[in-house]
Design a protein around this motif. Sequence first.
Motif, PDB file in Angstrom:
ATOM      1  N   THR A 225      -3.715  -0.482  -8.149  1.00  0.00           N
ATOM      2  CA  THR A 225      -5.081  -0.852  -7.771  1.00  0.00           C
ATOM      3  C   THR A 225      -5.515   0.095  -6.655  1.00  0.00           C
ATOM      4  N   GLN A 226      -6.809   0.226  -6.458  1.00  0.00           N
ATOM      5  CA  GLN A 226      -7.286   1.030  -5.332  1.00  0.00           C
ATOM      6  C   GLN A 226      -7.294   0.183  -4.063  1.00  0.00           C
ATOM      7  N   PHE A 227      -7.091   0.862  -2.949  1.00  0.00           N
ATOM      8  CA  PHE A 227      -7.024   0.151  -1.679  1.00  0.00           C
ATOM      9  C   PHE A 227      -7.433   1.107  -0.566  1.00  0.00           C
ATOM     10  N   SER A 228      -8.145   0.615   0.411  1.00  0.00           N
ATOM     11  CA  SER A 228      -8.503   1.421   1.575  1.00  0.00           C
ATOM     12  C   SER A 228      -7.813   0.864   2.818  1.00  0.00           C
ATOM     13  N   VAL A 229      -7.051   1.720   3.479  1.00  0.00           N
ATOM     14  CA  VAL A 229      -6.431   1.333   4.744  1.00  0.00           C
ATOM     15  C   VAL A 229      -7.534   1.369   5.808  1.00  0.00           C
TER      16      VAL A 229
ATOM     17  N   LEU B 287      -2.972  10.000   7.705  1.00  0.00           N
ATOM     18  CA  LEU B 287      -2.749   9.320   6.428  1.00  0.00           C
ATOM     19  C   LEU B 287      -3.497  10.108   5.368  1.00  0.00           C
ATOM     20  N   LEU B 288      -2.778  10.487   4.311  1.00  0.00           N
ATOM     21  CA  LEU B 288      -3.382  11.326   3.281  1.00  0.00           C
ATOM     22  C   LEU B 288      -4.049  10.470   2.213  1.00  0.00           C
ATOM     23  N   GLU B 289      -5.199  10.922   1.757  1.00  0.00           N
ATOM     24  CA  GLU B 289      -6.015  10.170   0.806  1.00  0.00           C
ATOM     25  C   GLU B 289      -5.593  10.403  -0.633  1.00  0.00           C
TER      26      GLU B 289
ATOM     27  N   ASP C  19      -8.861   7.137  12.712  1.00  0.00           N
ATOM     28  CA  ASP C  19     -10.076   6.384  13.027  1.00  0.00           C
ATOM     29  C   ASP C  19     -11.056   6.283  11.868  1.00  0.00           C
ATOM     30  N   ARG C  20     -10.584   6.477  10.649  1.00  0.00           N
ATOM     31  CA  ARG C  20     -11.441   6.370   9.470  1.00  0.00           C
ATOM     32  C   ARG C  20     -10.716   5.540   8.406  1.00  0.00           C
ATOM     33  N   ASP C  21     -11.482   4.949   7.488  1.00  0.00           N
ATOM     34  CA  ASP C  21     -10.877   4.288   6.327  1.00  0.00           C
ATOM     35  C   ASP C  21     -10.226   5.357   5.453  1.00  0.00           C
ATOM     36  N   VAL C  22      -9.053   5.055   4.932  1.00  0.00           N
ATOM     37  CA  VAL C  22      -8.337   6.018   4.089  1.00  0.00           C
ATOM     38  C   VAL C  22      -8.118   5.426   2.703  1.00  0.00           C
ATOM     39  N   LYS C  23      -8.711   6.059   1.701  1.00  0.00           N
ATOM     40  CA  LYS C  23      -8.539   5.603   0.319  1.00  0.00           C
ATOM     41  C   LYS C  23      -7.133   5.941  -0.174  1.00  0.00           C
ATOM     42  N   THR C  24      -6.531   4.984  -0.850  1.00  0.00           N
ATOM     43  CA  THR C  24      -5.238   5.230  -1.464  1.00  0.00           C
ATOM     44  C   THR C  24      -5.087   4.262  -2.641  1.00  0.00           C
ATOM     45  N   VAL C  25      -3.881   4.103  -3.122  1.00  0.00           N
ATOM     46  CA  VAL C  25      -3.605   3.131  -4.183  1.00  0.00           C
ATOM     47  C   VAL C  25      -2.545   2.164  -3.680  1.00  0.00           C
TER      48      VAL C  25
ATOM     49  N   VAL D 168       0.817  -1.209   0.000  1.00  0.00           N
ATOM     50  CA  VAL D 168       0.000   0.000   0.000  1.00  0.00           C
ATOM     51  C   VAL D 168       0.852   1.260   0.000  1.00  0.00           C
ATOM     52  N   VAL D 169       0.486   2.206  -0.870  1.00  0.00           N
ATOM     53  CA  VAL D 169       1.138   3.509  -0.858  1.00  0.00           C
ATOM     54  C   VAL D 169       0.527   4.312   0.290  1.00  0.00           C
ATOM     55  N   GLN D 170       1.300   4.466   1.354  1.00  0.00           N
ATOM     56  CA  GLN D 170       0.847   5.185   2.538  1.00  0.00           C
ATOM     57  C   GLN D 170       1.603   6.508   2.634  1.00  0.00           C
TER      58      GLN D 170
END
Length: 331
Positions: free
Chosen positions: A243-247, A224-226, A256-262, A133-135
């Motif tokens: 690919t898309q991925f949600s941390v 964590l930046l989206e 405390d939230r899902d974070v969209k990334t690639v 994951v790109v974090q």
Amino acid sequence: ESCILYRNIIGGKEMKKRIAAIVLVILVMCTFVLTGCDGKKTTLKMATGGTTGTYYAFGGTVSKVLSEKVENLSFDVQSTGASKANIYLVADGEADIAIVQNDVMYYAANGIDLFQGEKVEGFSAMAGCYAEVVQIVSKSDISSIEQLKGKRVSVGDVGSGCEFNAWQIFDAYGVTKADIEVHNLSFADSATALKDDKIDAFFCVAGAPTTAIVELATSNSINLLEVDDEHAAILMEKYPFYTQFSVPANSYKGVDRDVKTVAVVATYIVSDKLSEDLVYNMTKALFENAQEIAAAHPKGKELDPAYSVASISVDLHPGAAKYYKEIGLLQ
């Protein structure tokens, strides 16, 4: 004399039966040998990564399961310099199967970026396994990639896959090298630098949660930046390995939230010299025994043939393609 002659006839018939039985056994044994079923195993050299990394541990788990499920197959698991080194090892015949990032194999197949001007041949894809994951980790007062303009940002080691990922994402957002103060640090050094207020943000490409970030979040407030859907679409159109991925929420303290990334994907490549049947059997065994792999290594939980097919950015080995076609994922 008639009794002797009778015994000879009977004895002749028995001898013929014995000879026929012996010939049959010999034929069966020959067939056994010719088909590779003489008990001799095919041993494949598997290139992974450093002994403390995920590639090595995951590779050890997969090799154990596949060697149990595929008849007469064993592995020699080797510690290596990971993705780029593994591409060369397979291409040069020093390894038969290897774990690499799918972006790195794309660069190699096309002779770009990490392999600028040098197309590497002799390998093909078998299976995408799990997301790397790109974090994008920042101080808590930074809430978007656009806000990184004018900030101190570590984009990973010079020449690393992480560095290329960082600039690809920045380009999608219209951020240039002139817009930030560039630092080139490893993941661990980046986390320490942010903790010591020497940088404001850093890129980390690894399975989530990542130990270095977990430890950082215990002592520092982070964000964590989206990478939102719009910019993810731009990236995926230009770079087919993303690919898309949600941390998931609460992967890190304070987030405390899902974070969209690639994400890029840790992928098994194999030598083009391996037979279709062998690669088919390995691919089939990998996915059909995903639960067993997951029980021994957490990354096994991400094994999914549909995700694998979606993440492949180079030619598939015919044996792998045969399996994906068989289960309806390819035409």
